[in-house]
Design a protein around this motif. Structure first.
Motif, short mmCIF file in Angstrom:
data_model
loop_
_atom_site.label_atom_id
_atom_site.label_comp_id
_atom_site.label_asym_id
_atom_site.label_seq_id
_atom_site.Cartn_x
_atom_site.Cartn_y
_atom_site.Cartn_z
N PRO A 127 -20.62 11.17 -6.75
CA PRO A 127 -21.54 12.31 -6.82
C PRO A 127 -22.47 12.37 -5.61
O PRO A 127 -22.72 11.36 -4.96
N ALA A 128 -22.99 13.57 -5.36
CA ALA A 128 -24.02 13.72 -4.32
C ALA A 128 -25.18 12.83 -4.71
O ALA A 128 -25.43 12.57 -5.88
N GLY A 129 -25.89 12.34 -3.71
CA GLY A 129 -27.04 11.49 -3.98
C GLY A 129 -26.70 10.03 -4.12
O GLY A 129 -27.52 9.24 -4.58
N TYR A 130 -25.48 9.65 -3.71
CA TYR A 130 -25.06 8.25 -3.73
C TYR A 130 -24.42 7.89 -2.41
O TYR A 130 -23.73 8.72 -1.80
N ASP A 131 -24.63 6.65 -1.97
CA ASP A 131 -23.93 6.08 -0.83
C ASP A 131 -22.91 5.09 -1.38
O ASP A 131 -23.19 4.41 -2.37
N VAL A 132 -21.76 5.01 -0.73
CA VAL A 132 -20.78 3.99 -1.10
C VAL A 132 -21.04 2.78 -0.21
O VAL A 132 -20.84 2.82 1.00
N ILE A 133 -21.52 1.71 -0.82
CA ILE A 133 -21.83 0.49 -0.06
C ILE A 133 -20.55 -0.22 0.33
O ILE A 133 -20.46 -0.82 1.39
N GLY A 134 -19.53 -0.15 -0.52
CA GLY A 134 -18.26 -0.76 -0.17
C GLY A 134 -17.23 -0.56 -1.25
O GLY A 134 -17.55 -0.26 -2.40
N VAL A 135 -15.97 -0.69 -0.84
CA VAL A 135 -14.83 -0.74 -1.76
C VAL A 135 -14.28 -2.15 -1.60
O VAL A 135 -14.06 -2.61 -0.48
N PHE A 136 -14.07 -2.83 -2.73
CA PHE A 136 -13.77 -4.26 -2.71
C PHE A 136 -12.46 -4.58 -3.39
O PHE A 136 -12.25 -4.19 -4.54
N GLY A 137 -11.60 -5.32 -2.68
CA GLY A 137 -10.48 -5.97 -3.32
C GLY A 137 -11.00 -7.28 -3.89
O GLY A 137 -11.84 -7.93 -3.27
N VAL A 138 -10.53 -7.63 -5.08
CA VAL A 138 -11.00 -8.84 -5.76
C VAL A 138 -9.80 -9.62 -6.27
O VAL A 138 -8.92 -9.04 -6.93
N GLY A 139 -9.74 -10.92 -5.95
CA GLY A 139 -8.64 -11.73 -6.46
C GLY A 139 -8.68 -13.15 -5.95
O GLY A 139 -9.58 -13.54 -5.19
N TYR A 140 -7.70 -13.91 -6.40
CA TYR A 140 -7.58 -15.31 -5.96
C TYR A 140 -7.00 -15.32 -4.55
O TYR A 140 -5.97 -14.69 -4.29
N PRO A 141 -7.64 -16.04 -3.63
CA PRO A 141 -7.15 -16.06 -2.25
C PRO A 141 -5.79 -16.73 -2.12
O PRO A 141 -5.55 -17.79 -2.71
N GLU A 142 -4.92 -16.09 -1.37
CA GLU A 142 -3.65 -16.71 -0.97
C GLU A 142 -3.92 -17.61 0.22
O GLU A 142 -3.31 -18.65 0.39
N GLU A 143 -4.84 -17.16 1.05
CA GLU A 143 -5.18 -17.86 2.28
C GLU A 143 -6.66 -17.66 2.56
O GLU A 143 -7.21 -16.58 2.31
N ILE A 144 -7.31 -18.70 3.06
CA ILE A 144 -8.73 -18.62 3.41
C ILE A 144 -8.85 -18.89 4.90
O ILE A 144 -8.48 -19.97 5.38
N ASN A 145 -9.32 -17.90 5.62
CA ASN A 145 -9.46 -18.04 7.07
C ASN A 145 -10.60 -18.99 7.43
O ASN A 145 -11.54 -19.16 6.68
N ASN A 146 -10.51 -19.55 8.62
CA ASN A 146 -11.61 -20.35 9.15
C ASN A 146 -12.78 -19.43 9.47
O ASN A 146 -12.58 -18.25 9.76
N PRO A 147 -13.98 -19.96 9.42
CA PRO A 147 -15.14 -19.10 9.73
C PRO A 147 -15.14 -18.68 11.19
O PRO A 147 -14.68 -19.41 12.06
N LYS A 148 -15.65 -17.47 11.41
CA LYS A 148 -15.83 -17.00 12.78
C LYS A 148 -17.11 -17.62 13.31
O LYS A 148 -18.04 -17.92 12.57
N GLU A 149 -17.14 -17.80 14.62
CA GLU A 149 -18.31 -18.38 15.30
C GLU A 149 -19.54 -17.52 15.01
O GLU A 149 -19.49 -16.30 15.05
N ARG A 150 -20.64 -18.16 14.72
CA ARG A 150 -21.91 -17.48 14.48
C ARG A 150 -22.92 -17.92 15.54
O ARG A 150 -22.88 -19.04 16.02
N THR A 151 -23.82 -17.01 15.88
CA THR A 151 -24.90 -17.33 16.79
C THR A 151 -25.85 -18.29 16.08
O THR A 151 -26.25 -18.03 14.94
N PRO A 152 -26.22 -19.39 16.72
CA PRO A 152 -27.18 -20.30 16.08
C PRO A 152 -28.47 -19.56 15.73
O PRO A 152 -28.98 -18.77 16.53
N ILE A 153 -28.97 -19.80 14.55
CA ILE A 153 -30.16 -19.10 14.07
C ILE A 153 -31.36 -19.31 15.00
O ILE A 153 -32.21 -18.42 15.13
#
Length: 161
Positions: A127-153
């Protein structure tokens, strides 16, 4: 796992097993989402569970990596521009709580922003007056990727006098 381990190990999943996720589990994780901070207790989130017909119409390029469940999370606009932003931020916190609660039980998510396209909003009946924050697939992972490099805090912290 403690909360730091859950946060540090969570990934955006791009390969899911076909094992089903039942609605009772999803509801429990969504309920955990409701504990997110939200200014003036607006509780601005709405959740659409995406069935097979709507999912096919959305025509996601990877079909949400074959996730057994798909849902959309919406944020209701506020009465002012500031409240609308606060609501979107609160809904993002809701999503993170949901993601972490699921991850703590071995279930991952894939977060897509495709719901913001007008065509997809129409398909889902947003409806009007709403933002879609996200559409999510949900399930048990077949594969878990390594983390991407993050900038040190330390590079992101500014000390003010």
């Amino acid at each position: 796992m403690n909360i730091i381990e859950i946060i540090n190990s969570r990934r955006n999943i791009k390969s899911f097993k076909s094992d089903p996720i039942n609605m009772e589990q999803i509801s429990k994780w969504l309920q955990a989402g409701t504990m997110a901070p939200n200014h003036k207790m607006t509780e601005p989130w709405e959740v659409f569970i995406i069935g097979p017909e709507t999912r096919a119409k959305l025509n996601h390029k990877s079909d949400f990596f074959n996730a057994p469940a798909v849902l959309a999370v919406l944020s209701k606009h506020g009465s002012t521009e500031v409240e609308t932003v606060e609501n979107a931020l609160a809904t993002a916190c809701f999503v993170q709580n949901f993601n972490l609660a699921a991850w703590a039980e071995g279930v991952g998510t894939f977060w897509s922003s495709m719901g913001n396209a007008q065509k997809n909003r129409d398909i889902m009946g947003v409806p009007a007056g709403y933002d879609v924050i996200g559409v999510f697939g949900v399930g048990y992972p077949e594969e878990i990727n390594n983390p991407k490099e993050r900038t040190p805090i330390q590079e992101k912290i500014k000390h003010l006098s």
